[in-house]
Write a protein that holds these residues in place. Structure first.
Motif, PDB file in Angstrom:
ATOM      1  N   LEU A  97       0.920  -1.099  -0.198  1.00 54.28           N
ATOM      2  CA  LEU A  97       0.177  -0.041  -0.151  1.00 54.28           C
ATOM      3  C   LEU A  97       0.894   1.277  -0.060  1.00 54.28           C
ATOM      4  CD1 LEU A  97      -2.604   1.490   0.511  1.00 54.28           C
ATOM      5  CD2 LEU A  97      -2.322   1.465   2.826  1.00 54.28           C
TER       6      LEU A  97
ATOM      7  N   VAL B  93       0.652   5.697   0.023  1.00 50.98           N
ATOM      8  CA  VAL B  93      -0.381   6.855   0.169  1.00 50.98           C
ATOM      9  C   VAL B  93       0.717   8.092   0.056  1.00 50.98           C
ATOM     10  CG1 VAL B  93      -1.985   5.638   1.788  1.00 50.98           C
ATOM     11  CG2 VAL B  93       0.059   7.018   2.679  1.00 50.98           C
TER      12      VAL B  93
ATOM     13  N   ILE C 268      -3.712  -0.544   5.538  1.00 53.33           N
ATOM     14  CA  ILE C 268      -4.792  -0.733   4.623  1.00 53.33           C
ATOM     15  C   ILE C 268      -6.225  -0.732   5.693  1.00 53.33           C
ATOM     16  CG2 ILE C 268      -4.769  -3.093   4.800  1.00 53.33           C
ATOM     17  CD1 ILE C 268      -5.836  -1.138   1.814  1.00 53.33           C
TER      18      ILE C 268
ATOM     19  N   LEU D  25      -8.383   2.611   5.503  1.00 46.40           N
ATOM     20  CA  LEU D  25      -9.060   2.945   4.418  1.00 46.40           C
ATOM     21  C   LEU D  25     -10.311   2.487   4.234  1.00 46.40           C
ATOM     22  CD1 LEU D  25      -5.832   3.084   1.951  1.00 46.40           C
ATOM     23  CD2 LEU D  25      -6.952   5.091   3.291  1.00 46.40           C
TER      24      LEU D  25
ATOM     25  N   VAL E 272      -9.105   3.419  -3.350  1.00 40.85           N
ATOM     26  CA  VAL E 272      -7.581   2.888  -3.318  1.00 40.85           C
ATOM     27  C   VAL E 272      -7.440   2.496  -4.979  1.00 40.85           C
ATOM     28  CG1 VAL E 272      -6.083   1.004  -2.915  1.00 40.85           C
ATOM     29  CG2 VAL E 272      -7.339   2.089  -1.190  1.00 40.85           C
TER      30      VAL E 272
ATOM     31  N   VAL F 116     -13.273  -1.023   1.258  1.00 41.39           N
ATOM     32  CA  VAL F 116     -12.362  -0.364   0.324  1.00 41.39           C
ATOM     33  C   VAL F 116     -13.174   0.112  -0.694  1.00 41.39           C
ATOM     34  CG1 VAL F 116     -10.248   0.354  -0.801  1.00 41.39           C
ATOM     35  CG2 VAL F 116     -10.341  -0.763   1.549  1.00 41.39           C
TER      36      VAL F 116
ATOM     37  N   ASP G 115      -7.049   7.880  -2.313  1.00 43.49           N
ATOM     38  CA  ASP G 115      -6.419   8.218  -1.140  1.00 43.49           C
ATOM     39  C   ASP G 115      -5.110   7.112  -0.769  1.00 43.49           C
ATOM     40  OD1 ASP G 115      -8.373   9.852   0.295  1.00 43.49           O
ATOM     41  OD2 ASP G 115      -9.946   8.190  -0.447  1.00 43.49           O
ATOM     42  N   GLY G 116      -5.066   6.142  -1.775  1.00 45.85           N
ATOM     43  CA  GLY G 116      -4.020   5.444  -1.773  1.00 45.85           C
ATOM     44  C   GLY G 116      -3.968   4.371  -3.071  1.00 45.85           C
ATOM     45  N   PHE G 117      -2.921   3.649  -2.989  1.00 46.28           N
ATOM     46  CA  PHE G 117      -2.829   2.907  -4.424  1.00 46.28           C
ATOM     47  C   PHE G 117      -2.269   1.443  -3.855  1.00 46.28           C
ATOM     48  CE2 PHE G 117       0.868   5.338  -5.084  1.00 46.28           C
ATOM     49  CZ  PHE G 117       1.904   4.311  -5.368  1.00 46.28           C
TER      50      PHE G 117
END
Length: 249
Positions: free
Chosen positions: A117, A119, A128, A131, A136, A155, A176-178
């Motif tokens: 993850l 961010v 994670i 989230l 994501v 998520v 918000d993240g990947f």
């Protein structure tokens, strides 16, 4: 790097001769990758295809006495293309999974990594589990998408064609993240000076292999032998340090 849903319902082409025979006849090794997964495969500023997987494919082809012919293919259709005979192998950082083994055969792992993850640097997210209800990003068809849907249903998932598009939306605050491969993510944000950081432990580890069609044991054996030669003659270490900064075997 990660495909789950994409291989369901896909069947191989009719019975075929071992693909090593084709490689020997044409003196070419065609192999698929996306070209959207730096530093493993990407198009540089001059328009040239570059990366770790590109160089590995080149060295494997050389060991087989063949010319390397990389084929750019969208990730969500990459296994279907192999089964349809559009190329001889997938040398595109594909994780070995039980689901994929139902459709294709894999070589021995040529590197190991895992799902990570990422961010923005100013984010307070530490993992994670923080989230739920957040967005994501993942590349369409990768195993990361399937893992999140199964293990973190809270998520919100947004899919993309490749990592570059994900990074644009992260910078613009659309996600918000990947989740992506740890090595690829760290090296990309370092090279591109992206405002992002890895957080938390690996979601799960991955062994990365080269995929070939079932019914081609001679090609599988030849590629495994080529990988062993590349490791023993020092070429693997040179390629790995060039693109990844260290030997990742």
């Amino acid at each position: 790097m990660a495909v789950c849903a994409a291989i369901v319902g896909v069947t191989s082409v009719a019975a075929h001769a071992d693909d090593l025979d084709k490689v020997k006849q044409t003196r070419t090794l065609t192999f698929a990758l996306t070209g959207k997964y730096p530093p493993f495969s990407f198009i540089d500023e001059s328009g040239k295809l570059q990366g770790f997987d590109v160089d590995m494919g080149g060295e494997i082809a050389k060991k087989l006495g063949a010319k390397p012919v990389p084929v750019l293919t969208a990730w969500d259709g990459i296994i279907g293309g192999l089964l349809a005979g559009k190329y001889d192998a997938i040398i595109g950082s594909m994780a070995i999974t039980d689901e994929r083994l139902k459709a294709v055969d894999f070589t021995q792992p040529y590197y190991r990594s895992g799902a990570q993850l990422f961010v923005r640097k100013n984010s307070t997210v530490q993992g994670i589990d923080q989230l739920n209800g957040k967005v994501v990003g993942v590349t369409l068809g990768e195993t990361y998408e399937a893992w999140l849907r199964k293990n973190r249903p809270g998520v919100q998932i947004k899919t993309y064609k490749g990592l570059p598009d994900i990074l644009i939306d992260l910078a613009n605050g659309r996600i918000d993240g990947f989740v992506t491969d740890k090595i690829a993510g760290i090296l990309t944000i370092r090279e591109k000076q992206i405002d992002a950081k890895p957080v938390g432990p690996l979601l799960y580890p991955e062994k990365i292999g080269i995929a070939v069609r079932k019914g081609s044991p001679k090609l599988l054996e030849a590629i495994n032998a080529a990988l062993a030669d590349i490791a023993s003659d020092g070429e693997y270490g040179s390629i790995s340090k060039k693109w990844l900064g260290e030997d990742v075997r």
